[in-house]
Design an enzyme around this catalytic site. Structure first.
Site, PDB file in Angstrom:
ATOM      1  N   GLU A  38      36.338  42.175  38.147  1.00 50.07           N
ATOM      2  CA  GLU A  38      35.414  43.068  38.826  1.00 50.07           C
ATOM      3  C   GLU A  38      36.190  44.350  39.109  1.00 50.07           C
ATOM      4  O   GLU A  38      37.272  44.297  39.697  1.00 50.07           O
ATOM      5  CB  GLU A  38      34.947  42.423  40.145  1.00 50.07           C
ATOM      6  CG  GLU A  38      33.883  43.257  40.813  1.00 50.07           C
ATOM      7  CD  GLU A  38      33.377  42.654  42.123  1.00 50.07           C
ATOM      8  OE1 GLU A  38      33.668  41.481  42.411  1.00 50.07           O
ATOM      9  OE2 GLU A  38      32.699  43.399  42.851  1.00 50.07           O
ATOM     10  N   ARG A 269      44.149  28.544  40.747  1.00 51.93           N
ATOM     11  CA  ARG A 269      44.595  29.925  40.802  1.00 51.93           C
ATOM     12  C   ARG A 269      46.083  29.975  41.133  1.00 51.93           C
ATOM     13  O   ARG A 269      46.656  29.002  41.633  1.00 51.93           O
ATOM     14  CB  ARG A 269      43.808  30.722  41.826  1.00 51.93           C
ATOM     15  CG  ARG A 269      44.051  30.317  43.269  1.00 51.93           C
ATOM     16  CD  ARG A 269      43.063  30.936  44.240  1.00 51.93           C
ATOM     17  NE  ARG A 269      43.043  32.376  44.203  1.00 51.93           N
ATOM     18  CZ  ARG A 269      41.978  33.092  43.786  1.00 51.93           C
ATOM     19  NH1 ARG A 269      40.885  32.501  43.401  1.00 51.93           N
ATOM     20  NH2 ARG A 269      42.014  34.399  43.800  1.00 51.93           N
ATOM     21  N   LYS A 279      42.610  40.788  46.769  1.00 50.75           N
ATOM     22  CA  LYS A 279      42.310  42.199  46.537  1.00 50.75           C
ATOM     23  C   LYS A 279      42.022  42.930  47.837  1.00 50.75           C
ATOM     24  O   LYS A 279      42.445  44.060  48.029  1.00 50.75           O
ATOM     25  CB  LYS A 279      41.073  42.313  45.653  1.00 50.75           C
ATOM     26  CG  LYS A 279      41.362  42.283  44.179  1.00 50.75           C
ATOM     27  CD  LYS A 279      40.083  42.707  43.464  1.00 50.75           C
ATOM     28  CE  LYS A 279      39.958  42.010  42.138  1.00 50.75           C
ATOM     29  NZ  LYS A 279      38.614  42.089  41.589  1.00 50.75           N
TER      30      LYS A 279
HETATM   31  P1  ATP Z   1      37.537  38.760  44.327  1.00 49.82           P
HETATM   32  O1  ATP Z   1      37.863  37.600  45.203  1.00 49.82           O
HETATM   33  O2  ATP Z   1      37.519  40.074  45.000  1.00 49.82           O
HETATM   34  O3  ATP Z   1      36.418  38.504  43.367  1.00 49.82           O
HETATM   35  P2  ATP Z   1      39.300  38.099  42.227  1.00 49.82           P
HETATM   36  O4  ATP Z   1      40.774  38.091  42.405  1.00 49.82           O
HETATM   37  O5  ATP Z   1      38.557  36.871  41.976  1.00 49.82           O
HETATM   38  O6  ATP Z   1      38.789  38.888  43.456  1.00 49.82           O
HETATM   39  P3  ATP Z   1      38.163  39.146  39.806  1.00 49.82           P
HETATM   40  O7  ATP Z   1      38.151  40.549  39.363  1.00 49.82           O
HETATM   41  O8  ATP Z   1      36.887  38.449  40.009  1.00 49.82           O
HETATM   42  O9  ATP Z   1      38.998  39.152  41.116  1.00 49.82           O
HETATM   43  O10 ATP Z   1      39.102  38.297  38.850  1.00 49.82           O
HETATM   44  C1  ATP Z   1      39.055  38.355  37.454  1.00 49.82           C
HETATM   45  C2  ATP Z   1      39.524  37.054  36.887  1.00 49.82           C
HETATM   46  O11 ATP Z   1      40.842  36.751  37.342  1.00 49.82           O
HETATM   47  C3  ATP Z   1      38.636  35.924  37.335  1.00 49.82           C
HETATM   48  O12 ATP Z   1      38.284  35.151  36.212  1.00 49.82           O
HETATM   49  C4  ATP Z   1      39.470  35.137  38.295  1.00 49.82           C
HETATM   50  O13 ATP Z   1      39.199  33.775  38.206  1.00 49.82           O
HETATM   51  C5  ATP Z   1      40.896  35.439  37.841  1.00 49.82           C
HETATM   52  N1  ATP Z   1      41.818  35.381  38.985  1.00 49.82           N
HETATM   53  C6  ATP Z   1      41.745  36.088  40.128  1.00 49.82           C
HETATM   54  N2  ATP Z   1      42.741  35.748  40.974  1.00 49.82           N
HETATM   55  C7  ATP Z   1      43.474  34.800  40.343  1.00 49.82           C
HETATM   56  C8  ATP Z   1      44.636  34.047  40.691  1.00 49.82           C
HETATM   57  N3  ATP Z   1      45.253  34.202  41.864  1.00 49.82           N
HETATM   58  N4  ATP Z   1      45.110  33.167  39.791  1.00 49.82           N
HETATM   59  C9  ATP Z   1      44.513  33.008  38.596  1.00 49.82           C
HETATM   60  N5  ATP Z   1      43.419  33.682  38.208  1.00 49.82           N
HETATM   61  C10 ATP Z   1      42.894  34.575  39.059  1.00 49.82           C
END
Ligand code: ATP
Ligand code: MG
Length: 565
Positions: A38, A269, A279
């Protein structure tokens, strides 16, 4: 891609799923994944795990990985983030080719899908207030109950939904909900909202829409439109999977998508000690100026990591090492640092820098004379050759390499003791000067002319200490930033509830160092090992031609082991 020489990937449960499906012929061998950020912030180390996983699967199975901006939420998204994300994925060595997508380009299809759901009796317009809706939803232990609006006719629902779209209602007046089961034990199936009214300008679609799809509704449709085979996400979406499947099943029946439908697969994650990977909190660090920006070398963002001198190869090794699993856990930051250290140990040329300089005067060396000493560029890679380092009467050495009264076991300079000046001569310490404040102003010594490294008989005099130096007349004075961890506790905020309480007040120290002349022309982003100190990178923002600024990437050894775990 720059990871072609990478060793074969370790098996993991996702690869097992794909292998089984390939054996059954489910997708005809097709593997199509996506990385769906996002654009509401910069990518961080957690995202790198997801990028290596998704792009790595596509690479290894001869498939493709899409870069998809999941920009269905109009409020917090910006072009700045889109650009930074694009650049970071490229920096990691991945190329999505023509497969760059924006979820917002699918708004028309998403809307058509919603009208279809209404027409098929699978969605209705609800007019409860947000608070009432919460009440009706029930709890984990208590069933929800049907909204009085749940029994609206298809015609009425369609009419209301079209009026929602046409802007005839204020924000929040109605929502479109999927009609599933208010008594489901899975709260996510209790008629989740799929569209809401929100007058907000969208970075891509402008003011075309005043209703926007909810993430959980939009995401499966995005995957289906792009013919994604494996939709990989983090574990917190596990309870959403039934809705993901419900929705795509209904839309497949409606003729929108064909089977097999994309399959959601969840993995754990990345959680890293001493690091904040949320974020929202990263935005707070930037906005409240606890760091200099998104690319502050202490930030766990990919732009920060890049500026810090961490390498994509080190990140790849790290993600390979931690693997992919279904159980959440914490990875110690020292594991990450060790991977970076390993990669830099192989790739970084050796150089000499004195970070805390004090003068060493060789009283028996002729004034105005200088000569070359030769130092290997990489001790394990002799093919990289040697470079000349000028030697002269006055040198800079590290302040800690001299002691007036040596502690036990100290083999470096103290009055009467001899050491080898690395790649140069053996010198014997004869005394020292103090300044007006009583500090050591200069150390004096005499050199033994027959002991130059690399000449016959150089080893005739045996000494225990070996210290580095740079010639004062030839040295280049430069700013060096010594970075440390941004947080002083393994799980920032765990004790007090406020992660800011755990900021490390000593996470950066800016010093002036004396560098060997060869470092003067370091190009931005060039990494070196400064002998005995660690790995340093020429800052990609502040380095000017002939005037590098260095960031410490990582020390030679892990200094946190004792303090930390
Ligand atoms: P928000 O909680 O603001 O949505 P987010 O970290 O999930 O933040 P996204 O932009 O939705 O942000 O993430 C993009 C991709 O990265 C998603 O598929 C998510 O699953 C993956 N992702 C985000 N954080 C992690 C993490 N700590 N470890 C592994 N994958 C992650
Ligand atoms: Mg997310």
């Amino acid at each position: 891609m720059s990871h072609d020489n990478a060793p074969a990937p370790a098996a993991n449960f996702i690869r097992n799923i794909i292998d089984e499906q390939n054996a059954e012929g489910k997708w005809g061998g097709r593997v199509e994944t996506r990385f769906p950020p996002e654009p509401n912030g910069y990518l961080h180390l957690g995202h790198a795990k997801s990028i290596f996983l998704n792009f790595g699967l596509a690479r290894d199975y001869g498939g493709v990985c899409h870069l998809r901006f999941d920009d269905t939420n109009p409020e917090k998204e910006e072009q700045e983030y889109v650009d930074a994300i694009t650049e970071s994925v490229k920096w990691l060595g991945f190329d999505w080719g023509e497969h760059l997508y924006y979820a917002s380009n699918y708004f028309d299809t998403m809307y058509a899908c919603a009208e279809h759901l209404i027409t098929a009796g699978h969605a209705y317009v609800d007019s409860l207030t947000a608070e009432e809706m919460r009440e009706y939803r029930g709890t984990l232990t208590e069933k929800g109950k049907d909204s009085p609006y749940r029994s609206r006719s298809i015609e009425e629902n369609l009419d209301l939904f079209r009026k929602m779209r046409a802007g005839e209602f204020p924000d929040g007046a109605h929502v479109l909900r999927a009609k599933i089961d208010m008594a489901s034990p899975n709260i996510n199936l209790r008629d989740p909202a799929i569209y809401r009214i929100k007058r907000a300008h969208h970075h891509n679609t402008g003011d075309k829409w005043c209703i926007y799809p909810m993430y959980t509704y939009a995401h499966p449709i995005e995957d289906a439109i792009e013919h994604i085979t494996h939709s990989i996400c983090t574990l917190e979406f596990e309870d959403q999977r039934p809705f993901y499947d419900w929705l795509l099943d209904k839309l497949a029946i409606g003729g929108f998508f064909s089977r097999p439908l994309p399959q959601q697969i969840e993995f754990a994650r990345l959680n890293l000690t001493y690091v904040m990977l949320s974020k929202r909190k990263l935005i707070q660090l930037v906005e409240e100026k606890h760091v200099s920006g998104w690319d502050d070398p202490r930030m766990p963002t990919l732009v920060g990591a890049r500026r810090r001198g961490y390498t994509p190869e080190g990140l790849r090794r790290f993600t390979d090492q931690i693997g992919v699993s279904k159980s959440d856990g914490w990875i110690d930051y020292s594991v990450f640092e060790a991977c970076q250290r390993d990669v830099l140990n192989d790739s970084a040329p050796r150089r000499v820098a004195v970070l805390d300089p004090v003068k060493l005067v060789i009283d028996n060396y002729p004034e105005g004379q200088s000569e070359d000493c030769f130092a290997p560029n990489h001790p394990q890679q002799p093919e990289l050759g040697k470079r000349a380092i000028p030697f002269s009467k006055e040198l800079w050495i590290e302040r800690e390499d001299f002691e007036e009264t040596p502690p036990k076991g100290y083999f470096r300079l103290f009055p009467g003791n001899s050491v080898r000046l690395r790649y140069g001569y053996v010198v014997k310490c004869t005394g020292f000067d103090r300044d007006a404040d009583g500090n050591i102003a200069a150390v004096h010594c005499e050199y033994l002319p027959d002991t130059k490294s690399g000449t016959p008989g150089a080893d005739s005099v045996k000494v225990k200490g070996n210290i580095h130096w740079v010639s004062a007349a030839h040295a280049h004075d430069a700013e060096v930033r010594l970075y440390d961890r941004l947080f002083k506790t393994a799980q920032p905020g765990a004790e007090t509830g406020n992660f800011l309480d755990d900021l490390n007040a000593d996470s950066v120290k800016v010093i002036r160092a004396q560098l060997e002349p060869a470092l003067k022309d370091a190009a931005p982003e060039a990494s070196f090992q400064f002998e005995r100190h660690g790995y340093f990178v020429a800052d990609r923002v502040d380095t000017q031609p002939g005037a590098p600024v260095f960031n410490r990437t990582v020390t030679l050894k892990d200094s946190w082991v004792k303090v930390g775990s």
